[in-house]
Design an enzyme around this catalytic site. Structure first.
Site, PDB file in Angstrom:
ATOM      1  N   ASP A   1      20.477   9.162 -16.134  1.00  9.81           N
ATOM      2  CA  ASP A   1      19.071   8.308 -16.696  1.00  9.81           C
ATOM      3  C   ASP A   1      18.554   9.051 -17.811  1.00  9.81           C
ATOM      4  O   ASP A   1      17.479   9.386 -18.111  1.00  9.81           O
ATOM      5  CB  ASP A   1      17.899   8.603 -15.493  1.00  9.81           C
ATOM      6  CG  ASP A   1      16.871   7.598 -15.872  1.00  9.81           C
ATOM      7  OD1 ASP A   1      16.949   6.683 -16.635  1.00  9.81           O
ATOM      8  OD2 ASP A   1      15.870   7.886 -15.161  1.00  9.81           O
TER       9      ASP A   1
ATOM     10  N   LEU B   1       1.241  16.439 -15.228  1.00 11.83           N
ATOM     11  CA  LEU B   1       1.822  16.208 -16.532  1.00 11.83           C
ATOM     12  C   LEU B   1       2.188  14.822 -16.564  1.00 11.83           C
ATOM     13  O   LEU B   1       2.567  14.350 -17.642  1.00 11.83           O
ATOM     14  CB  LEU B   1       2.939  17.018 -16.411  1.00 11.83           C
ATOM     15  CG  LEU B   1       2.780  18.463 -16.731  1.00 11.83           C
ATOM     16  CD1 LEU B   1       3.977  19.454 -16.329  1.00 11.83           C
ATOM     17  CD2 LEU B   1       1.950  18.715 -18.018  1.00 11.83           C
ATOM     18  N   GLY B   2       2.250  14.162 -15.483  1.00 14.34           N
ATOM     19  CA  GLY B   2       2.926  12.789 -15.256  1.00 14.34           C
ATOM     20  C   GLY B   2       3.624  12.381 -14.084  1.00 14.34           C
ATOM     21  O   GLY B   2       3.538  13.215 -13.173  1.00 14.34           O
TER      22      GLY B   2
ATOM     23  N   VAL C   1       4.637  15.150 -11.168  1.00 15.39           N
ATOM     24  CA  VAL C   1       4.838  16.299 -11.856  1.00 15.39           C
ATOM     25  C   VAL C   1       3.495  16.997 -12.144  1.00 15.39           C
ATOM     26  O   VAL C   1       2.469  16.469 -12.911  1.00 15.39           O
ATOM     27  CB  VAL C   1       5.628  16.009 -13.092  1.00 15.39           C
ATOM     28  CG1 VAL C   1       5.968  17.547 -13.781  1.00 15.39           C
ATOM     29  CG2 VAL C   1       6.751  15.039 -12.848  1.00 15.39           C
TER      30      VAL C   1
ATOM     31  N   GLY D   1       7.080   9.642 -11.749  1.00 15.28           N
ATOM     32  CA  GLY D   1       8.121   9.161 -12.255  1.00 15.28           C
ATOM     33  C   GLY D   1       8.789   8.436 -10.888  1.00 15.28           C
ATOM     34  O   GLY D   1       7.977   8.472  -9.924  1.00 15.28           O
ATOM     35  N   GLY D   2      10.156   8.035 -10.730  1.00 12.99           N
ATOM     36  CA  GLY D   2      10.530   7.678  -9.647  1.00 12.99           C
ATOM     37  C   GLY D   2      10.869   8.455  -8.414  1.00 12.99           C
ATOM     38  O   GLY D   2      10.491   7.974  -7.498  1.00 12.99           O
ATOM     39  N   MET D   3      10.787   9.751  -8.795  1.00  6.86           N
ATOM     40  CA  MET D   3      10.726  10.708  -7.404  1.00  6.86           C
ATOM     41  C   MET D   3       9.531  10.995  -7.049  1.00  6.86           C
ATOM     42  O   MET D   3       9.362  11.397  -5.932  1.00  6.86           O
ATOM     43  CB  MET D   3      11.611  12.039  -8.149  1.00  6.86           C
ATOM     44  CG  MET D   3      11.933  12.887  -7.037  1.00  6.86           C
ATOM     45  SD  MET D   3      12.636  14.683  -7.574  1.00  6.86           S
ATOM     46  CE  MET D   3      11.070  15.598  -8.258  1.00  6.86           C
ATOM     47  N   GLY D   4       8.646  11.182  -7.967  1.00 10.13           N
ATOM     48  CA  GLY D   4       7.251  11.855  -7.569  1.00 10.13           C
ATOM     49  C   GLY D   4       6.378  12.148  -8.783  1.00 10.13           C
ATOM     50  O   GLY D   4       6.421  11.645  -9.686  1.00 10.13           O
TER      51      GLY D   4
ATOM     52  N   LYS E   1       7.765  19.576  -9.671  1.00  8.92           N
ATOM     53  CA  LYS E   1       7.939  18.092  -9.319  1.00  8.92           C
ATOM     54  C   LYS E   1       7.997  18.088  -7.749  1.00  8.92           C
ATOM     55  O   LYS E   1       8.613  18.616  -7.187  1.00  8.92           O
ATOM     56  CB  LYS E   1       9.140  17.559  -9.965  1.00  8.92           C
ATOM     57  CG  LYS E   1       9.347  17.513 -11.374  1.00  8.92           C
ATOM     58  CD  LYS E   1      10.856  17.283 -11.801  1.00  8.92           C
ATOM     59  CE  LYS E   1      10.905  17.183 -13.539  1.00  8.92           C
ATOM     60  NZ  LYS E   1      10.450  18.386 -14.070  1.00  8.92           N
TER      61      LYS E   1
END
Length: 575
Positions: free
Chosen positions: A138, A22-23, A30, A25-28, A44
């Protein structure tokens, strides 16, 4: 939209089978996943370098535990997580729809009516986040999903988990510069007012296609956020005053999310639930998202069974397809010491960890609910959920041979009269009788008739005290949705306080010597005699109400988290 899994991507995370990307981000990363019962989730998975950071793991676990309590219709609820896994992960309800950033980038700014409905929904979502003591930190267009029944706020609490790693991982973004508040840009402590500032930036972006503080290097944008006035050119007139108030430099000058929600809801021309709040081209994009994830989720027929498959029938016409909107939620509290699997109408919805709660989106109407712990299952119960309503059910296990999880409305912890307590009572009574004999002897020397009365009176007082001690019973602690009760199980010394009279509830210390402390909104007469503790009152010590072992304290904490709800504040263990 979804992308295929890559060669290095996991096929399974926890109980969820992964089907697509799905995409990230900064965490990891998805992923789109499916539970064994067919429920769709967004999973996630934390990046490996963050997973190796013990400080991040600790903060991540704390934030996930808090985020699981967040409810409401405009947030994507956390339904499952494993913060101790090699690669920690969490699963949230999957919302098929584009992000606000993608929708505006593809088709341009939203019309005023859509922005008004968007803002009211986001304000309500933030209110649900703030009610659990969280700050989003955020909020930006990429963290807002557009669904047919309204917007959704995602990734609440995750930015805070990344705080501890920002000094070692230069790529970590603790908020996006163009949507940060001044206090966040200055690396100061942030509160709910910070999210209100970000909301003003998001609404400006939705209505104009740009941030009110422009673009460019992060330090340049951050300087404008702190020192310059926002550029609201092109913002529709009905929104200007409210957005300008949200973007006040001083946090205390901004309206609360409730004020923003009320102002926008009053001017909203339609309700998100009617499916008409977005422009037609975005509504079409929503259909594409729904179709895309439905295709990914559709189970494939095994080749060996293809010959036995029933002949394909023409689909029902749209008029005959029953609509099943997810317009309500079921919240399950797990007061047991084992995970609880939740089944609604026979379909597995997910698992609630021991001592936690889980929120499950459902359609309104009548449902059957059952929970299971290992091989033990509760009875199947019929419940009704109102449209846009929330139904709460807490489950605990019985005592003795009854180990089935069952719904409870009250949890009571009882102490015991120990040998030492009995000896003290006997000594006190013996002392009273001895004193009575002395008084009777002296009185007999003065007035012979008075000595006998004195002895009878003293023995009567001793008998009354013994009876009162037995009648009152051992100390107890009762927790229910409406109030907390403590003290002797019976008798005049029992304390009671409505949760509305309290501002905070905490357990201070560990084990059997941990103290239950409450902070009150006003002076409560029965609490004035209790021991003071840093502005609060010590209601009881754990061992006084029969909480002596580790599993007892965990069950007490779970009950407090459920019944005290947003009043509960977890205290860190003593160093």
């Amino acid at each position: 939209m979804t992308d295929p899994l890559l060669d290095g991507d996991p096929a399974q995370v926890g109980p969820y089978t992964l089907h697509a990307r799905l995409g990230g981000g900064g965490m990891g990363q998805v992923f789109l996943g499916r539970s064994p019962g067919g429920h769709t989730v967004a999973v996630k998975v934390v990046r490996p370098e963050l997973a190796q950071d013990p400080d991040f793991r600790r903060r991540f676990a704390t934030e996930v535990a808090a985020a699981r309590k967040v409810g409401g219709f405009y947030t994507a609820q956390v339904v499952d997580a494993d913060t101790d896994a090699t690669a920690p992960w969490l699963a949230t309800a999957y919302i098929p729809g584009p992000t606000l950033h993608r929708a505006v980038a593809d088709r341009g700014p939203l019309p005023t009516d859509s922005v008004t409905v968007l803002g009211a929904g986001l304000a309500e979502g933030l209110a649900a986040v703030h009610a659990q003591g969280l700050v989003h930190r955020d909020l930006k267009p990429a963290n807002v999903l557009l669904a047919a029944d309204g917007p959704r706020v995602i990734d609440f609490g995750i930015a805070r988990a990344l705080d501890s790693t920002s000094h070692t991982h230069s790529s970590t973004v603790l908020g996006t510069a163009a949507f940060m508040s001044p206090e966040q840009a200055r690396a100061e402590k942030v509160g709910p007012a910070s999210d209100v500032f970000s909301l003003g930036c998001v609404l400006t972006f939705a209505a104009t296609g740009r941030s009110p503080f422009g673009e460019g290097p992060s330090h340049a944008v951050g300087f404008r956020v702190v020192h310059e006035e926002p550029d609201l050119a092109g913002l529709p007139a009905p929104l200007v005053d409210l957005v300008r108030a949200c973007l006040a430099k001083a946090s205390g000058s901004r309206p609360g999310v409730e004020e923003v929600m009320a102002a926008l809801a009053a001017g909203a021309p339609s309700r998100p639930g009617d499916g008409q709040w977005l422009p037609p081209d975005i509504t079409e994009a929503l259909s594409r998202h729904t179709l895309a994830y439905t295709r990914v989720q559709a189970p494939q027929t095994p080749p060996a069974e293809m010959k036995r498959a029933a002949p394909e029938r023409p689909p029902l016409s749209p008029e005959r397809v029953p609509a099943k909107p997810t317009d309500a939620e079921l919240v399950i509290g797990n007061l047991t010491l084992n995970p609880l699997a939740v089944l609604v109408d026979g379909a597995e919805m997910g698992t609630v960890p021991a001592g936690e709660r889980g929120s499950f989106p459902v359609e309104s109407g009548k449902h059957t609910v059952q929970v299971g712990s290992g091989e033990q299952h509760s009875m199947v119960r019929r419940i009704g959920i109102e449209p846009r309503g929330t139904t709460r059910m807490a489950f605990d296990v019985g005592t003795g041979s009854n180990t089935q999880p069952e719904p409870v409305e009250e949890v009571v912890f009882k102490g015991r009269r120990g040998v030492a307590d009995i000896l003290v009572v006997i000594l006190v009574l013996a002392g009273i009788v001895f004193l009575g004999l002395v008084i009777s002897r002296v009185a007999d020397l003065i007035f012979p008739w008075l000595g006998g009365l004195s002895l009878v009176g003293t023995v009567g007082v001793a008998i009354w005290m013994a009876g009162a001690t037995v009648f009152e019973g051992p100390p107890s602690l009762g927790l229910r949705d409406s109030e907390l009760t403590a003290g002797a199980e019976k008798g005049p010394g029992k304390l009671a306080a409505s949760w509305q009279d309290l501002t905070q509830v905490s357990m201070v210390g560990e084990g059997s010597t941990a103290r239950l402390v409450v902070w009150t909104r006003k002076v409560l007469p029965k609490f004035t005699s209790l021991e003071d503790f840093q502005g609060g009152k010590v209601v009881c010590v754990a061992k006084e109400v029969g909480v002596a072992k580790h599993h007892d304290t965990e069950r007490l904490r779970a009950a407090l988290r459920w019944f005290a709800d947003d009043l509960w504040v977890e205290q860190p263990p003593a160093p």
